[in-house]
Scaffold this motif. Structure first.
Motif, mmCIF file in Angstrom:
data_model
loop_
_atom_site.group_PDB
_atom_site.id
_atom_site.type_symbol
_atom_site.label_atom_id
_atom_site.label_comp_id
_atom_site.label_asym_id
_atom_site.label_seq_id
_atom_site.Cartn_x
_atom_site.Cartn_y
_atom_site.Cartn_z
ATOM 1 N N MET A 199 -61.683 -37.292 0.062
ATOM 2 C CA MET A 199 -60.543 -37.927 0.731
ATOM 3 C C MET A 199 -59.364 -37.958 -0.226
ATOM 4 O O MET A 199 -59.537 -37.974 -1.444
ATOM 5 N N TYR A 200 -58.158 -37.988 0.345
ATOM 6 C CA TYR A 200 -56.968 -38.176 -0.481
ATOM 7 C C TYR A 200 -56.665 -39.665 -0.592
ATOM 8 O O TYR A 200 -57.001 -40.449 0.305
ATOM 9 N N GLU A 201 -56.008 -40.009 -1.705
ATOM 10 C CA GLU A 201 -55.653 -41.422 -1.924
ATOM 11 C C GLU A 201 -54.830 -41.971 -0.752
ATOM 12 O O GLU A 201 -55.014 -43.110 -0.329
ATOM 13 N N THR A 224 -48.796 -50.213 -1.329
ATOM 14 C CA THR A 224 -50.221 -50.112 -1.639
ATOM 15 C C THR A 224 -50.465 -49.156 -2.809
ATOM 16 O O THR A 224 -49.938 -48.051 -2.832
ATOM 17 N N ILE A 225 -51.262 -49.622 -3.753
ATOM 18 C CA ILE A 225 -51.653 -48.781 -4.892
ATOM 19 C C ILE A 225 -53.081 -48.297 -4.634
ATOM 20 O O ILE A 225 -53.989 -49.106 -4.463
ATOM 21 N N ALA A 226 -53.255 -46.968 -4.550
ATOM 22 C CA ALA A 226 -54.585 -46.378 -4.390
ATOM 23 C C ALA A 226 -54.710 -45.283 -5.437
ATOM 24 O O ALA A 226 -54.219 -44.173 -5.248
ATOM 25 N N GLY A 227 -55.340 -45.612 -6.565
ATOM 26 C CA GLY A 227 -55.402 -44.681 -7.687
ATOM 27 C C GLY A 227 -56.836 -44.308 -8.013
ATOM 28 O O GLY A 227 -57.614 -45.153 -8.436
ATOM 29 N N ALA A 228 -57.186 -43.036 -7.814
ATOM 30 C CA ALA A 228 -58.543 -42.570 -8.121
ATOM 31 C C ALA A 228 -58.570 -41.975 -9.525
ATOM 32 O O ALA A 228 -57.575 -41.404 -9.995
ATOM 33 N N TYR A 237 -49.169 -47.376 -10.410
ATOM 34 C CA TYR A 237 -49.266 -46.081 -9.737
ATOM 35 C C TYR A 237 -49.013 -46.284 -8.249
ATOM 36 O O TYR A 237 -49.502 -47.242 -7.658
ATOM 37 N N GLY A 238 -48.261 -45.397 -7.623
ATOM 38 C CA GLY A 238 -47.970 -45.653 -6.216
ATOM 39 C C GLY A 238 -47.690 -44.409 -5.404
ATOM 40 O O GLY A 238 -47.307 -44.503 -4.239
ATOM 41 N N THR A 239 -47.878 -43.220 -6.002
ATOM 42 C CA THR A 239 -47.609 -42.011 -5.225
ATOM 43 C C THR A 239 -48.764 -41.711 -4.270
ATOM 44 O O THR A 239 -48.551 -41.196 -3.174
ATOM 45 N N ASN A 240 -49.986 -42.022 -4.671
ATOM 46 C CA ASN A 240 -51.168 -41.913 -3.790
ATOM 47 C C ASN A 240 -51.324 -40.532 -3.154
ATOM 48 O O ASN A 240 -51.688 -40.435 -1.979
ATOM 49 N N ARG A 241 -51.064 -39.444 -3.896
ATOM 50 C CA ARG A 241 -51.109 -38.096 -3.298
ATOM 51 C C ARG A 241 -52.352 -37.328 -3.726
ATOM 52 O O ARG A 241 -52.533 -36.187 -3.317
ATOM 53 N N GLU A 242 -53.205 -37.879 -4.590
ATOM 54 C CA GLU A 242 -54.251 -37.037 -5.182
ATOM 55 C C GLU A 242 -55.623 -37.251 -4.543
ATOM 56 O O GLU A 242 -55.825 -38.172 -3.764
ATOM 57 N N LEU A 243 -56.541 -36.357 -4.917
ATOM 58 C CA LEU A 243 -57.897 -36.366 -4.354
ATOM 59 C C LEU A 243 -58.768 -37.454 -4.988
ATOM 60 O O LEU A 243 -58.643 -37.736 -6.165
#
Ligand SMILES: [Mn+2]
Length: 413
Positions: A199-201, A224-228, A237-243
């Protein structure tokens, strides 16, 4: 009721022969006919319960007596056709508890009367400036304008007085924060039910945000911060574009906003549903710090005291693991404070002259460990209500132990 109480608590703090002028604000222009989503001035909301644009609250204090007048835009059929319903005078009275409601086109004339009559000698505004380079916001612009046109009037900042009041939340405010936390819990449960490697962030973010909207929240209380993986070690972190890769942790710092009040929660989940031994070791240290802070928080303590407790637990754990040698080195892996106040603002305004916690304060409890070289970022954040004896964890029901998280995720894997 409680909105009226907010104003009544302010009145004794105001200087005599003063006027207080607070604007809700106007939308900020982007380009062409596009405007940024309107954000009401938070002090205006605190004293009126209203959140719409182009309104003003005027409070006079003379000879120890206080009056409040609310100014609202006059409902205009053309504006309603294009922009939707407007707040009517009766509705404004009911929400704010202010009986004197006038149309905004009277404001300039009314202000001129007060400011030129000699009956008031000072005027409170929200003159808060966050950073020296910031563009002045609407309230600051108006304060500078009035200062220029009526130079004999002393301009005062309402911010420290409001900070004193907003520091302690009343029952209705705590109930709103609790609702925001409950919606956040639903969002996080939905995330745990669907989180998978690949899934993507931004998909994780979308699941959380769809759920809180469907629960009736106004939306997220902050981006929303979703950092994997390594992204979890970047604090904002806030771009949330990565896998989200197999074997990664994902750090989710997020919250719902309900009735104008914020939740601020962080959870860290294994993307594939199972912590590695190494991840679990670090996680248990952060969790021990989170629990130690929740156990210690009580009236009289400061957020600095709580941060010291947090740092001690983190340092002890890292020394035991052999990751660091001295307690001072903990700063390499933990570099923020453990608590901030929470309310209408996510980082709620605070009274700089008094840091000691009081019953009614709502603060966060958010230890973290950020291990760049192992691409492990962990933060566990709860929201605490300070009580007479200690504190209540308002987010206690949002599961946080590795065993509980793995068991919950295993149900849907
Ligand atoms: Mn926080």
């Amino acid at each position: 009721m409680s909105i009226t109480a907010h104003r009544e608590k302010l009145f004794p703090l105001l200087a005599d022969n003063s006027i207080t002028i607070l604007y809700s604000g106007i939308p900020v222009h982007v380009s062409q006919d596009e405007y940024y989503p309107f954000r009401c001035n938070r002090q205006f909301f605190y004293y009126t319960g209203l959140t719409r644009e182009n309104m003003a609250l005027v409070m006079l204090k003379r000879d120890g007596k206080c009056t409040a007048t609310l100014y609202i835009p006059e409902a205009d059929p053309h504006a309603i056709r294009w922009m939707g319903k407007m707040v009517m005078p009766d509705e404004a009275k009911e929400i704010s508890g202010i009986q004197s409601v006038r149309y905004i086109q009277n404001l300039e004339r009314d202000l001129h009367f007060h400011l030129s009559s000699g009956l008031v000698d000072s005027a409170y505004f929200d003159t808060d400036r966050h950073s020296p380079e910031d563009m002045p916001d609407y309230n600051l612009t108006k304060a500078m304008d009035i200062a220029g046109r009526y130079p004999a009037i002393r301009i005062l900042n309402l911010h420290p007085l409001t900070a004193k009041l907003r520091k302690c939340k009343d029952e209705e405010e705590v109930a709103a924060i609790q609702k925001a936390i409950d919606a956040t819990k639903s969002g996080l449960d939905a995330v745990m039910e669907t989180l998978r490697p690949g899934m993507y962030e931004y998909q994780v973010q979308a699941i959380f945000e769809a759920k809180i909207f469907s629960e009736g929240a106004e939306g997220p209380s902050f981006p929303t911060i979703a950092g994997a993986g390594i992204n979890g070690t970047m604090l904002h972190y806030g771009t949330n574009r990565e896998l989200c890769n197999d074997g990664d942790l994902i750090l989710l710092d997020l919250g719902a906003k309900v009735d104008g009040y914020c939740a601020d929660i962080t959870r860290t989940y294994p993307v594939n549903g199972k912590f590695t031994d190494r991840q679990r070791q670090y996680y248990e240290i952060a969790l021990a710090a989170n629990r130690a802070v929740a156990k210690a928080a009580k009236p009289g303590m400061t957020t600095r005291d709580l941060n010291d407790i947090c740092k001690n637990v983190l340092a002890e754990g890292l020394i035991k693991m052999g990751k660091i040698e001295t307690p001072e080195e903990v700063g390499k892996y933990y570099m923020h404070g453990v608590s901030h106040h929470l309310g209408i603002d996510v980082h709620d305004i605070t009274d700089a002259s008094d840091y000691a916690l009081l019953p009614g304060c709502v603060i966060t409890d958010e230890p973290g460990l950020y291990i760049d070289e192992e691409a492990i970022g962990i933060r566990i954040e709860d929201d605490l209500l300070i009580t007479e004896e200690g504190c209540i964890c308002l987010s206690e029901d949002i599961i946080r132990t590795p065993d509980d998280i793995e068991a919950f995720m295993a149900k849907t894997l």
